[in-house]
Design a protein around this motif. Structure first.
Motif: not given
Length: 473
Positions: A125-149
């Protein structure tokens, strides 16, 4: 009179199920289980078979519009790849495994990658969030489970900031796995300007398909420069679970040419979910720095392929091993061919070690898994049980080739789900996996045959019953 009417109706439904099982079933053992389930559980058994048991691949599933679109899309995406993609692999076994994946999926081996192992949910999660912070063009996410929290809220907070910078966001979720995701969360993302879609929607006419053919993949791609895949879902279970403790899992951070192959899997699924074809846009298909040393091949399988891709990948790894096979998986309910492959490997002198969780999130899966242990241990397979719950899906052979992904060792992953693994041809990464594996084994308890066979009659009965009902898992 009503009793006889119900009996006749049951006979008609059972006859329909029996015909389909007899003519379109693949495995005799599984077919027999379904025949007995539909016979001895009136109405409910037939309903269960209609949802979970029908072999849609055999029933011309490949000719359905949805599957045709998927198949044609992946073929178009990789149509310029030449057949000599694996020529730089020096190992015969590596070349053989890579060529198998290429010939069944058309997805090539990618050179020039930097791979980082993310050994738990917090690291992922830390690595993914750090990568999102550096996004300049697009962010594409696909997960079996997205759970509120907390985890999802942290990601949404960063997405909101990036949307203000005009970074596009596209999200795919599985209708079954993410069934608890609040409507208000989806609406919040849409108001930000994020595109969010269920890939297997629970709609009229698609219910049976969505319930049984789930998209189990975990993919994150940002700017086509960095990608993530493995076993981790977007869930607080990886940072706090009151029942099983903190879940352990393995994820990968990838930079290099393989990010494009990973992204093409996402684009294919996005096309399927939305009919938006993004494959002609260079922003989404252009490869960036390919200067790393690791070779990696994306293994993308599902019921839209003629072959059981991920099962063949696992079988090829097991059958190619010369010294050792190590498996880390939460759901070990092998098909007959996988079971025999492990036994043959152990009986031929290969060191086969399974590291499985002692506790699980499904009692039926746990009992079914235990039902295979005696046969495996007798053949020479070593089985360790770890106290914490591990959700990792890892296999590596000869400390040389490894696979990290979303695929379990069960019939659902092999036949019904859309799965994605990263097949890694890098000894350094495999040795890093081996080091962590050995550290976990040192803390786990080894199953000893003489002790295990003394388990109670009740335990053995539950195991056999669970194994019999395993087609429902």
């Amino acid at each position: 009179m009503s009793y006889y009417i119900l009996l006749i109706l049951h006979f008609i439904l059972f006859s329909w199920a029996f015909y389909n099982i007899l003519y379109f079933g693949i495995k005799p053992s599984k077919s027999l289980s379904w025949i007995l389930i539909t016979l001895f559980f009136p109405f409910l058994g037939v309903i269960a078979y209609a949802i979970f048991g029908i072999n849609r691949r055999k029933l011309k599933f490949l000719e359905l519009k949805e599957a045709k679109r998927r198949k044609n899309y992946i073929k178009k995406s990789f149509e310029t790849i030449n057949n000599n993609h694996s020529e730089k692999l020096t190992s015969i076994k590596a070349k053989k495994i890579s060529d198998l994946i290429f010939r069944t999926t058309n997805i090539p081996l990618d050179e020039g990658n930097n791979i980082k192992l993310l050994k738990n949910g917090k690291e992922a999660f830390n690595a993914i969030i750090e990568a999102i912070k550096k996004a300049e063009n697009f962010i594409h996410l696909q997960y079996y489970i997205f759970e509120d929290g907390k985890v999802l809220n942290s990601i949404i907070d960063e997405i909101e900031k990036k949307r203000k910078e005009n970074v596009s966001v596209r999200i795919l979720y599985d209708g079954f796995g993410s069934s608890s995701l609040k409507k208000s969360t989806k609406e919040k993302l849409k108001k930000m300007g994020a595109e969010i879609y269920p890939e297997t929607p629970w709609e009229y006419g698609k219910f049976l398909f969505s319930l049984n053919h789930r998209n189990h993949r975990k993919v994150c791609v940002i700017d086509n420069k960095i990608g993530f895949t493995g076993g981790v879902n977007i869930s607080d279970q990886y940072i706090d679970d009151e029942f099983l403790g903190i879940w352990q899992d393995t994820h990968l951070q990838i930079e290099g040419c393989a990010v494009t192959s990973l992204h093409k899997s996402f684009l294919k699924d996005f096309y399927y979910a939305t009919e938006q074809d993004l494959s002609e846009d260079e922003r989404f298909t252009k490869s960036f720095s390919c200067e790393g040393k690791s070779r990696l091949q994306i293994v993308s399988g599902g019921p839209d392929y003629e072959q059981s891709i991920v099962m063949q990948q696992y079988l090829s790894l097991i059958n190619s091993a010369e010294k050792s096979i190590c498996v880390l998986n939460p759901y070990f309910i092998p098909t007959f061919s996988i079971l025999e492959a492990f036994k043959m490997a152990a009986l031929s002198g290969i060191n086969v070690t399974l590291l499985l969780p002692k506790v699980g999130d499904s009692k039926m899966a746990k009992y079914s898994m235990y039902s295979y242990f005696e046969d495996l241990i007798k053949a020479g397979v070593t089985i360790y049980l770890r106290d914490d719950f591990s959700h990792s899906k890892v296999i590596f052979i000869d400390d040389e080739i490894s696979s990290v992904g979303s695929t379990n060792f069960d019939c659902r992953s092999f036949e019904h789900n859309y799965e994605l693994n990263a097949l890694i041809f890098d000894e350094d990464i495999t040795l890093e996996l081996r080091k962590e594996f050995d550290e976990r084994v040192a803390k786990a308890s080894k199953i000893r045959f003489e002790e295990f066979r003394k388990r109670s009659f009740k335990q053995k009965t539950l195991e056999r019953l669970a194994r019999f009902l395993s087609p429902l898992l």
